[in-house]
Design an enzyme around this catalytic site. Structure first.
Site, PDB file in Angstrom:
ATOM      1  N   ASN A   9      69.070 130.639  16.296  1.00  0.00           N
ATOM      2  CA  ASN A   9      70.083 131.030  17.270  1.00  0.00           C
ATOM      3  C   ASN A   9      69.345 131.450  18.540  1.00  0.00           C
ATOM      4  OD1 ASN A   9      72.139 132.080  18.774  1.00  0.00           O
ATOM      5  ND2 ASN A   9      72.503 133.869  17.474  1.00  0.00           N
ATOM      6  N   LYS A  11      70.576 132.037  21.396  1.00  0.00           N
ATOM      7  CA  LYS A  11      71.400 132.890  22.270  1.00  0.00           C
ATOM      8  C   LYS A  11      71.329 132.381  23.724  1.00  0.00           C
ATOM      9  CE  LYS A  11      70.327 136.592  19.096  1.00  0.00           C
ATOM     10  NZ  LYS A  11      70.465 137.972  18.751  1.00  0.00           N
ATOM     11  N   HIS A  98      79.602 135.588  15.340  1.00  0.00           N
ATOM     12  CA  HIS A  98      78.367 136.359  15.511  1.00  0.00           C
ATOM     13  C   HIS A  98      78.741 137.762  16.013  1.00  0.00           C
ATOM     14  CE1 HIS A  98      74.486 137.699  16.981  1.00  0.00           C
ATOM     15  NE2 HIS A  98      73.945 136.761  16.226  1.00  0.00           N
ATOM     16  N   GLU A 100      77.499 139.613  18.161  1.00  0.00           N
ATOM     17  CA  GLU A 100      77.469 139.784  19.619  1.00  0.00           C
ATOM     18  C   GLU A 100      78.776 139.282  20.240  1.00  0.00           C
ATOM     19  OE1 GLU A 100      73.712 137.840  20.356  1.00  0.00           O
ATOM     20  OE2 GLU A 100      72.712 139.465  19.301  1.00  0.00           O
ATOM     21  N   GLU A 172      74.705 139.174   8.303  1.00  0.00           N
ATOM     22  CA  GLU A 172      73.871 139.721   9.376  1.00  0.00           C
ATOM     23  C   GLU A 172      74.248 141.182   9.617  1.00  0.00           C
ATOM     24  OE1 GLU A 172      72.111 136.444  11.982  1.00  0.00           O
ATOM     25  OE2 GLU A 172      73.980 137.070  12.898  1.00  0.00           O
ATOM     26  N   GLY A 178      68.046 141.942  16.136  1.00  0.00           N
ATOM     27  CA  GLY A 178      67.257 142.199  17.334  1.00  0.00           C
ATOM     28  C   GLY A 178      66.636 143.587  17.400  1.00  0.00           C
ATOM     29  N   SER A 218      66.438 140.295  12.312  1.00  0.00           N
ATOM     30  CA  SER A 218      64.997 140.579  12.449  1.00  0.00           C
ATOM     31  C   SER A 218      64.138 139.846  11.424  1.00  0.00           C
ATOM     32  CB  SER A 218      64.738 142.091  12.407  1.00  0.00           C
ATOM     33  OG  SER A 218      65.356 142.708  13.520  1.00  0.00           O
TER      34      SER A 218
HETATM   35  C1  PEP Z   1      70.846 136.629  15.357  1.00  0.00           C
HETATM   36  O1  PEP Z   1      71.038 136.691  16.553  1.00  0.00           O
HETATM   37  O2  PEP Z   1      71.631 136.010  14.629  1.00  0.00           O
HETATM   38  C2  PEP Z   1      69.676 137.311  14.821  1.00  0.00           C
HETATM   39  C3  PEP Z   1      69.600 137.447  13.530  1.00  0.00           C
HETATM   40  O3  PEP Z   1      68.743 137.757  15.729  1.00  0.00           O
HETATM   41  P1  PEP Z   1      67.293 138.365  15.389  1.00  0.00           P
HETATM   42  O4  PEP Z   1      66.646 137.419  14.418  1.00  0.00           O
HETATM   43  O5  PEP Z   1      66.587 138.422  16.692  1.00  0.00           O
HETATM   44  O6  PEP Z   1      67.520 139.694  14.767  1.00  0.00           O
END
Ligand code: PEP
Length: 259
Positions: A9, A11, A98, A100, A172, A178, A218
């Site tokens: 992803n 973003k 997601h 976000e 998630e 992040g 992460s």
């Molecule tokens: C994500 O945006 O779906 C995500 C898991 O980001 P990160 O791996 O940076 O935590």
């Protein structure tokens, strides 16, 4: 036996030349034969999806994914992109829900139910994200939150949920996205097993066993090996670490070894 998925992803990152450079380098570094054992998906900004389809940039076996997809096929929705438009660009997957988007764009479970339906109707495989905030985890409410988020799937007509490989879930935890904080293998396995039980209630045990459930939050080459060994973790949805070719390739290799 579920084939693992490693999904990037990106973003709102990278410009056109960065995308081209990443893919060239990625093609050079991806070990031969690995794509037979892992499904790889790259979800760039929607601005760059056309590069994948028009320039044939992606190696065979790597699929393009979108980061969102609308609940209508067309209409007066300024700034939005429909599943039909994405299919037209040969996109195979779409991230739906997601955290976000839930947070910054106030996407509700009802909106996400519509997006799931539209995506499945168009033949675009949704990567449907669920996950609890830190307060919910600390308050012992994780499974209640996941249960509520999964309700979006119960609104999906059974005929759209025929093929279990056309649906992907991503667990998630919001506190892990992040932040550098990753779920423990026990936390991940508990949540994934819960999600699989929910799927089983929805469409039966055999069907639920074939749905891939990814962990996201992460993920790095250092922690992914342990996570992918959990019986109900079928891959990763990766943000930060997917922006760097070496780390992304390493994650794919780890998934291939765990498969
Ligand atoms: C994500 O945006 O779906 C995500 C898991 O980001 P990160 O791996 O940076 O935590």
């Amino acid at each position: 036996m579920r084939k693992p998925i490693v999904a990037a992803n990106w973003k709102m990152n990278k410009l056109k030349e960065d995308v081209r450079e990443f893919v060239q380098d990625f093609k050079r570094k991806l070990p031969h034969g690995v794509l037979g054992r892992v499904d790889v998906v790259i979800c760039p900004s929607v601005a760059h999806l056309a590069l994948f389809s028009h320039e044939g940039l992606l190696p065979v076996g790597v699929a393009a994914g979108a980061q969102d997809s609308h609940w209508e096929d067309k209409g007066a929705y300024t700034g939005c992109v429909s599943a039909a438009m994405l299919k037209d660009l040969k996109v195979r997957y779409a991230i739906i829900g997601h955290s976000e988007r839930r947070q910054h764009f106030s996407e509700s479970n009802a909106m996400l139910a519509g997006k799931l339906r539209a995506s499945l109707r168009s033949g675009l495989a949704p990567i449907f994200c669920v996950g609890e905030r830190l307060e919910a985890r600390d308050g012992g409410q994780t499974m209640n939150v996941l249960g509520e988020q999964m309700a979006a799937l119960s609104d999906t007509p059974a005929e759209l949920l025929g093929d279990p490989t056309q649906l992907v879930l991503a667990y998630e935890p919001v506190w892990a996205i992040g932040t550098g904080k990753v779920a423990t293998v026990e936390q991940a396995q508990e949540a994934h097993a819960f999600l699989r039980r929910q799927l089983s209630t929805l469409r039966g045990e055999a069907w639920a066993q074939d749905v891939r459930i990814l962990y996201g939050g992460s993920v790095t080459p250092e922690n992914f090996g342990a996570l992918i060994k959990c019986p109900d973790v079928d891959g990763g949805l990766v943000g930060g670490a997917s922006l760097e070719v070496d780390k992304f390739v390493k994650l794919i290799e780890i998934a291939a070894q765990g498969a």
